[in-house]
Design a protein around this motif. Structure first.
Motif, short mmCIF file in Angstrom:
data_model
loop_
_atom_site.label_atom_id
_atom_site.label_comp_id
_atom_site.label_asym_id
_atom_site.label_seq_id
_atom_site.Cartn_x
_atom_site.Cartn_y
_atom_site.Cartn_z
N VAL A 268 1.27 -0.65 -0.02
CA VAL A 268 0.14 0.51 0.21
C VAL A 268 0.69 0.96 -0.25
O VAL A 268 1.46 1.42 0.85
N ASP B 104 -0.51 -3.25 -4.66
CA ASP B 104 -2.01 -3.01 -5.08
C ASP B 104 -2.58 -2.37 -4.84
O ASP B 104 -3.19 -2.16 -5.41
N LEU B 105 -2.47 -1.52 -3.80
CA LEU B 105 -3.40 0.00 -3.40
C LEU B 105 -2.32 1.36 -2.99
O LEU B 105 -1.12 1.02 -2.59
N CYS C 291 -2.96 5.58 -2.49
CA CYS C 291 -4.06 6.02 -2.14
C CYS C 291 -2.68 7.49 -2.12
O CYS C 291 -1.87 7.71 -1.79
N TYR D 156 -5.30 -0.87 -12.67
CA TYR D 156 -6.16 -0.51 -11.75
C TYR D 156 -7.50 0.14 -11.30
O TYR D 156 -7.44 0.25 -12.68
N ILE E 286 -7.81 7.07 -5.37
CA ILE E 286 -7.15 5.66 -4.68
C ILE E 286 -7.48 4.72 -6.14
O ILE E 286 -8.42 4.96 -7.04
N TYR E 287 -6.22 4.12 -6.22
CA TYR E 287 -6.09 3.39 -7.03
C TYR E 287 -6.24 1.84 -6.00
O TYR E 287 -5.32 1.31 -5.67
N SER E 288 -6.64 0.77 -7.15
CA SER E 288 -6.40 -0.50 -6.41
C SER E 288 -6.42 -1.76 -7.75
O SER E 288 -7.38 -1.93 -8.47
N LEU F 219 -12.89 -3.78 0.32
CA LEU F 219 -12.86 -4.68 -0.36
C LEU F 219 -12.83 -5.98 0.41
O LEU F 219 -12.12 -6.51 0.53
N VAL G 194 -9.89 0.22 3.11
CA VAL G 194 -9.07 1.24 2.86
C VAL G 194 -9.43 2.57 2.09
O VAL G 194 -10.28 2.74 1.65
#
Length: 255
Positions: free
Chosen positions: A3, A29-30, A32, A54, A71-73, A100, A105
């Motif tokens: 993260v 993975d994530l 912010c 993402y 946010i990109y996830s 999630l 998150v």
């Protein structure tokens, strides 16, 4: 799971400085992001701002060129929250959360009080309103990773020149005491400080007096997590090999 939390101080400016080139190699993975300073419609035609692989969401301030989070996830969220229910701050685009499954998150950008008494008053209103929200998270016993620029350095180790800043916004005694309540009373965990309890490491540097090169900084960017995630903390680093902003990306790996 990796993260990253990053205050971009303008997502388009960070892109020009190579942030997205680096992100493609960062194995996150994530991600912010805070202080995007852009409206999503201004970014929608440029694939740079929608990294492949993402699920991306931007939350904009009503005022153009101000605040904003994203946010990109890699994991598709089951639900997305873009408001806190606080009109003053929702209008400034300060919060986005991805559900999630068992984990939430969030990307959070607390107000800064450094522009004057009127902004400090706004920051104080945020602190007063946000604490009950954190209490509800604890009552729900939900796992949370709360990333962002909190605009408060917690302890003396968290800024280089702490003596000279004792009466300045971001290190005021009552702001630090508010963080004490977050950690001590509500039981949230400062992931960075848990992994490096005694290391003086910063995430923001003034643009004045060559602060970046002299490493005269503040640690005001956090990943604050619920206590059930404490044992999942594996590693932390602040990425300073390149400069994308006046903040550096805060990278935390979770088992």
């Amino acid at each position: 799971m990796r993260v990253i939390s990053f205050n971009a101080n303008g997502i388009r400016a960070a892109a020009r400085k190579g942030f997205f080139d680096w992100l493609a190699t960062a194995d996150a993975d994530l991600v912010c992001i805070q202080e995007t300073k852009a409206q999503a419609w201004q970014l929608e035609k440029d694939p740079t701002f929608w990294p492949e692989g993402y699920h991306c969401r931007y939350v904009d301030a009503e005022r153009k060129g101000y605040s904003g989070v994203a946010i990109y996830s890699r994991i598709e969220p089951r639900a997305v929250t873009t408001e806190m229910g606080l009109a003053e701050f929702d209008a400034e685009g300060r919060y986005c959360a991805f559900d999630l499954g068992d984990l939430t998150v969030a990307s959070l950008y607390l107000p800064s009080g450094s522009a004057g008494d009127h902004r400090q008053a706004s920051k104080d209103r945020f602190l007063e309103a946000f604490l009950p929200m954190l209490q509800r998270v604890r009552d729900e016993e939900r796992s949370l990773i709360l990333c962002g620029d909190w605009n408060i350095a917690h302890r003396e180790i968290d800024l280089k020149n702490w003596r000279a800043n004792r009466n300045k916004s971001g290190f005021l005694p009552y702001e630090r005491a508010w963080l004490d309540r977050v950690f001590d009373d509500l039981g949230f965990v400062d992931a960075h400080r848990t992994l490096k309890p005694d290391v003086a490491e910063y995430t923001w540097w003034s643009n004045r007096a060559n602060a970046w090169n002299n490493n005269v900084g503040w640690r005001i960017d956090y990943q604050i997590v619920t206590p059930d995630l404490r044992e999942q903390l594996a590693d932390v680093q602040v990425y300073r090999e390149e400069k994308f902003s006046d903040h550096a990306p805060l990278i935390i790996d979770y088992r």
